[in-house]
Write a protein that holds these residues in place. Sequence first.
Motif, mmCIF file in Angstrom:
data_model
loop_
_atom_site.group_PDB
_atom_site.id
_atom_site.type_symbol
_atom_site.label_atom_id
_atom_site.label_comp_id
_atom_site.label_asym_id
_atom_site.label_seq_id
_atom_site.Cartn_x
_atom_site.Cartn_y
_atom_site.Cartn_z
ATOM 1 N N ASP A 1 54.419 54.255 6.031
ATOM 2 C CA ASP A 1 54.116 53.042 5.272
ATOM 3 C C ASP A 1 55.053 52.850 4.093
ATOM 4 O O ASP A 1 55.237 51.717 3.614
ATOM 5 N N ASP A 2 55.637 53.947 3.610
ATOM 6 C CA ASP A 2 56.554 53.850 2.474
ATOM 7 C C ASP A 2 57.998 53.629 2.915
ATOM 8 O O ASP A 2 58.900 53.579 2.075
ATOM 9 N N GLY A 3 58.219 53.529 4.216
ATOM 10 C CA GLY A 3 59.569 53.306 4.711
ATOM 11 C C GLY A 3 60.361 54.569 4.957
ATOM 12 O O GLY A 3 61.531 54.504 5.368
ATOM 13 N N ALA A 4 59.757 55.727 4.715
ATOM 14 C CA ALA A 4 60.463 56.988 4.953
ATOM 15 C C ALA A 4 60.552 57.254 6.452
ATOM 16 O O ALA A 4 59.594 57.009 7.204
ATOM 17 N N LEU A 5 61.701 57.777 6.895
ATOM 18 C CA LEU A 5 61.918 58.027 8.320
ATOM 19 C C LEU A 5 61.061 59.186 8.799
ATOM 20 O O LEU A 5 61.042 60.261 8.190
ATOM 21 N N ILE A 6 60.332 58.961 9.868
ATOM 22 C CA ILE A 6 59.568 60.031 10.517
ATOM 23 C C ILE A 6 60.395 60.657 11.633
ATOM 24 O O ILE A 6 60.559 61.876 11.704
ATOM 25 N N SER A 7 60.935 59.817 12.520
ATOM 26 C CA SER A 7 61.766 60.317 13.617
ATOM 27 C C SER A 7 62.523 59.152 14.233
ATOM 28 O O SER A 7 62.288 57.990 13.897
ATOM 29 N N ILE A 8 63.436 59.491 15.147
ATOM 30 C CA ILE A 8 64.198 58.494 15.902
ATOM 31 C C ILE A 8 63.853 58.665 17.375
ATOM 32 O O ILE A 8 63.882 59.780 17.907
ATOM 33 N N LEU A 9 63.500 57.559 18.008
ATOM 34 C CA LEU A 9 63.194 57.582 19.436
ATOM 35 C C LEU A 9 64.347 56.929 20.188
ATOM 36 O O LEU A 9 64.754 55.811 19.864
#
Length: 649
Positions: free
Chosen positions: A238-246
């Motif tokens: 929600d804060d725009g921080a990257l979780i992962s790339i698919l």
Amino acid sequence: MPPARPIEAELEVLDRILGASPDAIVVVTAPPEPVFAYANDAFLRNTGYTREEVIGASPAMLEGPESADSGLPDLKRALLAGESYQGDVINYRRDGTPYWVQWSISPRAGPDGALLYWIATQRDVTPQRDNERKLARALHRLSFHVSNSPLGVIEWDRDFRVISWSPQAERILGWTPDEAIGHSALELIGMPDADHVRELASDLLERGAPRTIGEAPSRDCHGNLRQLVWYNSALRDDDGALISILSLLQDVTEQRRAAAEQTRLERQMQHAQKLESIGVLAGGVAHDFNNLLTGVIGHGALALRGLAPDHPVRSHVEHSLDAARRAADLTRQLLFYAGRAGYEIEPLDLSQQVSALLDLLRTLTPRQVDVELVLAPDLPPIDADRAQLQQVVMNLVLNGAEACGEGPGAVVVRTSSVELEAPLRVDGWSGDELSPGRYVTLSVEDSGCGMDARTRERIYDPFFSTKFAGRGLGLAAVAGILRGHRGAIQVDSSPGRGAQFRVMFPASTRVPRAEETPRPLVPGRPRGPVLVIDDEELVRRLAVETLRAVGCAAYSAADGDEGLKLFREHHARLGAVLLDLTLPGRSGTGILREMRRVNAGVPTVLMSGYSRERALDRVPASDAVYLAKPFDPDALLRRLCEAQTCSGR
């Protein structure tokens, strides 16, 4: 009044404290026959029972068909052991509706340590369980689709280390999930176009692009390059921080290969159609031009015979004849390009043929250009036309020398042989696909200015030239000669790096003949009248005047019908027939057959501006003598005498 028992006293206290709690709370007596001793209002609302129905009843009233498959067995074991329990169980309401509850049960003991009762809190977790079930089903569907998708699915962290690896990713790239997870993508896949991949990653990580699409070659676990299309998207919180790339990857290797093959075949077809159309045009022009040149050269030669050596006009006639002969060379090059030139095929040693041209090559090339030969000995012979093979060598060497410009340069000519294990189909080749087998190669390499890609694409086009005043037929003629010899030519060049032309001829199993010293041919005088049949007035006039100049009578006809009429009238006294094979209306071969029916013993000389093979394609080899246009008077007389000698006249 007797004092209250301990459980009853506690129940009174619990009811005052927990009666209004939103959580369902019950008290169950200790074994051997546990029953509900207390139930607050929240429990009654959850289950639908009244207090009178609950108090004194067994907890088994809450059980149903599905309870045993939930946590009920574990709950019962804990109660029998006098232990605490926390877990989810399926209970049933009074109306028979199942629902999930989360039980938190704690035993209570008396002063003597004996178990008095259990106090249990029950919370309805049916909505959570429904959500979990829906989520599990969604995950199952997602897992099924990912596993059966034609696209590979890979999840990475921001450092491009693999987090998850789908079965299709394993099928495409070969690595198992255990081998891939935790490894860097760039190291694992070894993408040759790593800069392009980093640019796509930068769009996701730094510039905040929601998704990127790119195509790049990647290596599989066996080291083979696969052409992959990557569909990448960034998952953020929600804060725009990257979780992962698919990344979804599509293997388009076969599609690209098929598209490249289709493009190659289309270009090959276009090239063949272009060659065919230009060949038809070039052949037709050369044929008509040869007719005109026959008149120019022949009449020029007749005029020269009547001029004294010191006549002031003689030099002009000689210059005109020289120009006409150069024009005849040009028409031969057109026929070479069209694949319609004459071939006198014989087994030849390529190294010997190149070596024999060395003195002439050094004479024709500028003094500052060094011509070096590196010739392999004991080469297999090739089946080739000697004159055309020499033209290939001279064209390539002279082109290389001209490319060196005015400064010092070098042209290196090499010969060798090579064995092709598989069909050769390489970009840059002009000619058909080369079949497996043994080939003899000619390489001509210069230190000149080189060529860019656009120039390389056009060098075999007729009349294309990089020289200011060039004719541009040299390489076009070379390509035509090689097509006629079932060979091919390749160029490797770039600006500032010179050029290398590589020619390949199929090797022959025939043995080259020993060189013979040619005997001079002296024109003679044909015996008897000669019938000349040609639609070109210049050619007819030349033939008639040549024959009359040596005291030989002549008849002439402008078409086949007129020629047949004269033949029927005079065949008994004719010494020979001079017949053009390309006539309007009737073909020359058809006229020849008609004449043979009337009198097969009359010698015949067949004329054509095309090659001997094409001209005599439907004429028996022993049936006539061939005379190539353009010709001079001496050649005409020699062929007529040869035809009479062959027929025994």
